[in-house]
Motif scaffolding. Sequence first.
Motif, PDB file in Angstrom:
ATOM      1  N   GLN A  33      -0.736  11.056   2.893  1.00 39.51           N
ATOM      2  CA  GLN A  33      -0.672  12.431   3.391  1.00 39.51           C
ATOM      3  C   GLN A  33       0.503  12.561   4.358  1.00 39.51           C
ATOM      4  N   ARG A  34       1.320  13.551   4.153  1.00 36.08           N
ATOM      5  CA  ARG A  34       2.439  13.810   5.070  1.00 36.08           C
ATOM      6  C   ARG A  34       1.933  14.576   6.291  1.00 36.08           C
ATOM      7  N   LEU A  35       2.318  14.128   7.491  1.00 36.92           N
ATOM      8  CA  LEU A  35       1.834  14.748   8.722  1.00 36.92           C
ATOM      9  C   LEU A  35       2.865  15.651   9.378  1.00 36.92           C
ATOM     10  N   THR A  36       4.140  15.254   9.391  1.00 37.93           N
ATOM     11  CA  THR A  36       5.158  16.032  10.089  1.00 37.93           C
ATOM     12  C   THR A  36       6.121  16.656   9.089  1.00 37.93           C
ATOM     13  N   PHE A  37       6.640  17.835   9.448  1.00 41.58           N
ATOM     14  CA  PHE A  37       7.579  18.573   8.615  1.00 41.58           C
ATOM     15  C   PHE A  37       8.669  19.111   9.532  1.00 41.58           C
ATOM     16  N   ASP A  38       9.670  18.293   9.789  1.00 37.29           N
ATOM     17  CA  ASP A  38      10.681  18.654  10.760  1.00 37.29           C
ATOM     18  C   ASP A  38      11.982  17.944  10.423  1.00 37.29           C
ATOM     19  N   GLN A  39      13.101  18.623  10.541  1.00 38.52           N
ATOM     20  CA  GLN A  39      14.395  18.010  10.243  1.00 38.52           C
ATOM     21  C   GLN A  39      14.884  17.218  11.447  1.00 38.52           C
ATOM     22  N   ILE A  43       0.810  -1.224   0.000  1.00 40.60           N
ATOM     23  CA  ILE A  43       0.000   0.000   0.000  1.00 40.60           C
ATOM     24  C   ILE A  43       0.843   1.274   0.000  1.00 40.60           C
ATOM     25  N   SER A  44       2.166   1.175   0.209  1.00 43.30           N
ATOM     26  CA  SER A  44       2.982   2.400   0.151  1.00 43.30           C
ATOM     27  C   SER A  44       3.802   2.460  -1.136  1.00 43.30           C
ATOM     28  N   ASN A  45       4.435   1.363  -1.521  1.00 38.26           N
ATOM     29  CA  ASN A  45       5.038   1.206  -2.852  1.00 38.26           C
ATOM     30  C   ASN A  45       5.888   2.412  -3.240  1.00 38.26           C
ATOM     31  N   HIS A  46       6.920   2.664  -2.451  1.00 33.82           N
ATOM     32  CA  HIS A  46       7.784   3.821  -2.664  1.00 33.82           C
ATOM     33  C   HIS A  46       9.227   3.388  -2.460  1.00 33.82           C
ATOM     34  N   PRO A  47      10.172   3.936  -3.208  1.00 30.50           N
ATOM     35  CA  PRO A  47      11.566   3.509  -3.057  1.00 30.50           C
ATOM     36  C   PRO A  47      12.201   3.890  -1.725  1.00 30.50           C
ATOM     37  N   ALA A  48      11.548   4.718  -0.931  1.00 31.68           N
ATOM     38  CA  ALA A  48      12.071   5.059   0.392  1.00 31.68           C
ATOM     39  C   ALA A  48      11.839   3.903   1.360  1.00 31.68           C
ATOM     40  N   ASP A  77      11.301   7.828   5.187  1.00 38.26           N
ATOM     41  CA  ASP A  77      12.364   8.802   4.930  1.00 38.26           C
ATOM     42  C   ASP A  77      12.273   9.358   3.516  1.00 38.26           C
ATOM     43  N   ARG A  78      11.118   9.261   2.888  1.00 36.50           N
ATOM     44  CA  ARG A  78      10.953   9.711   1.500  1.00 36.50           C
ATOM     45  C   ARG A  78      11.147  11.211   1.339  1.00 36.50           C
ATOM     46  N   ALA A  79      11.044  11.970   2.437  1.00 34.71           N
ATOM     47  CA  ALA A  79      11.255  13.414   2.360  1.00 34.71           C
ATOM     48  C   ALA A  79      12.682  13.796   2.730  1.00 34.71           C
ATOM     49  N   GLY A  80      13.548  12.813   2.938  1.00 36.33           N
ATOM     50  CA  GLY A  80      14.937  13.088   3.304  1.00 36.33           C
ATOM     51  C   GLY A  80      15.215  12.890   4.765  1.00 36.33           C
ATOM     52  N   THR A  81      14.244  13.109   5.616  1.00 37.74           N
ATOM     53  CA  THR A  81      14.338  12.814   7.042  1.00 37.74           C
ATOM     54  C   THR A  81      13.163  11.918   7.420  1.00 37.74           C
TER      55      THR A  81
END
Length: 622
Positions: free
Chosen positions: A545-551, A503-508, A527-531
Amino acid sequence: MTRRGSTRRSPRDWIVLILMVVLGLSGCGAALPTSAWSDLFQPTAGPQMTPVPTPPPAITPTRVPQETERLAFVSDRTGNREIFVMNVDGSGLARLTNDPGNDESPAWAPNRQQIAFVSDRDGAPNIYLINPDGTSLRQLTNESQGAVDPAWSPDSARIAYVAVRSTGRVLMILNLADGNRSEFSRELSDISRPAFSPDGRFLAFSALDPYDEDNRDIFLASLANASRLINLTNAEGDDDHPVFSPDGRRIAFQSRRDGTWKIYVMNADGAAATPLTEGPDDALNPSWSRDGQRLAFTANESGTFNLYTMRDNGEEIQQISGHRGNEIAPAFPSPPRLPIIATLAVATGSGGTRSLTLVTQGQEQTLRARTPLVDYITPKWSPDGTKIAYAANLDGTYNIYVMNADGSELVNLTNSEANDLHPAWSPDATRIAFESDRSGNWEIFVITLDDASNVRNLTNHPGDDGNPTWSPDGTRIAFASNRTGHFDIYVLDMSAGMQLRNISNHPAADVFPAWSPVSEQIVFRSDRAGTNELFLVESDGRRVQRLTFDQADNTTPAWAPTGERIIFASNRSQSVLRRPGTRNYGIYSFDLASLTIEAILVNERSHEYPAWRPQQRPDLRP
């Protein structure tokens, strides 16, 4: 979990490797958590107040109490029904409405700024609002066939009511800020008298028993899922008009199970139903005072209905109105929203070992203390909140243990020479899913609690599978797997021939899935967003849907029992490492309604693998 194609490692190697590699794993190798207690959300604990079963006295006018709490009520002293208010000692009488139509069913907002009521002044009955001084009258609903029985949410932001339709009565919820209306339930027949629980999580209401439509009962439904409901009364004779006590532990209601209407009180789970009034006369319309010590009601002892109050055990019944007209439907202002206090189980500590700790309301209780060689991690509550499963390496390898919530009656459930981690209770509490390397690589297994020899490998694949989590109906398990070369979230449908879907099917690297206890949503870490951030996905793979936006490292998500919040561990408060190789994690809460994040457990120690204790009541499981 070993990577596919790697060599077999020694148990000693696994102790280090598990913390860094298990399912893509816990925060980039960070040392994992410690604990302390914190304010969250769950009904505030208080002394158990079981209804007194001794017969109450007959309704007799006695001394009027010296109280000044305002009471709204309905009186026909002017020839038709109007809304009045007065002090509970009978003083301070004021008439709020003045119209040829009939005005009924007053309901105070918990903030005491407005009163909702029902009026047929423009034809069909609809709901109106008015200030307690009689000003600012406005119509709230415009149902062509009628809207009745208004009930305020504890935050004064919503009103539940019953809409009369040609197809039957429908329980509706109106959002006062934007006017949006949503249908809550039409599942039962002849729904009436909704009442919010003081924590805002449940609605009680009366309806016809679907198995005995000559009988009216009181039902309790979860606001998170209207289809999850239970019959609280299920007794011979009609039960109606439920109202929660301010502490949420009891429900007062009226019942005709003995031939005449009487006021009863029962525990919030339906137990210990006890009559508070007696005699041949009808007693109706209970309403709790804001301190929960008294109830107002109406009774027709003298041939007309008048208003009375009594203690919450049926004693000290006092008449507070004596007009020759009928006076009914007394309504105390509701108390403000009851804060919810959560009990979290967390793994606590920096370094290679952790303790198992309970955290509630700023207080801490260590259930299992770490030692230089023993690590306690991944706690999970049983569905009824009475037991905790967790993983620990007491004998050198990790096994799944189960104990009571107070730490007693410890059982080594898996008792294996392999490493067993990440326990997950089935919704019916009969099985625990977990990940294990007992087959040479990591697989998902299920063990039966009453027969520990009954262990089944569910995945049986050369790739590494782990982090299991159950669907609310118990037919599916979501887990993380690197069978395609990277970690994705999969759903295994055990009711459909073990059908498997990515159900996620992403290279991350997508890991740590957690299934909502009330819906088809799954939160996971990626970690698809880098962190490492948290993402939300439907169980069929739609609407990521992405929930958190934090490094920072946001990890190990878990759900609140109502499905309204997601709690997770994060080192976002740490601008630098405390020392090489370690980071300090706190516990945070993500509110799905407001999309806001709140720090709920952040101090000098590290905390991870949070698990929120379910309510200890006969819950509304499907």
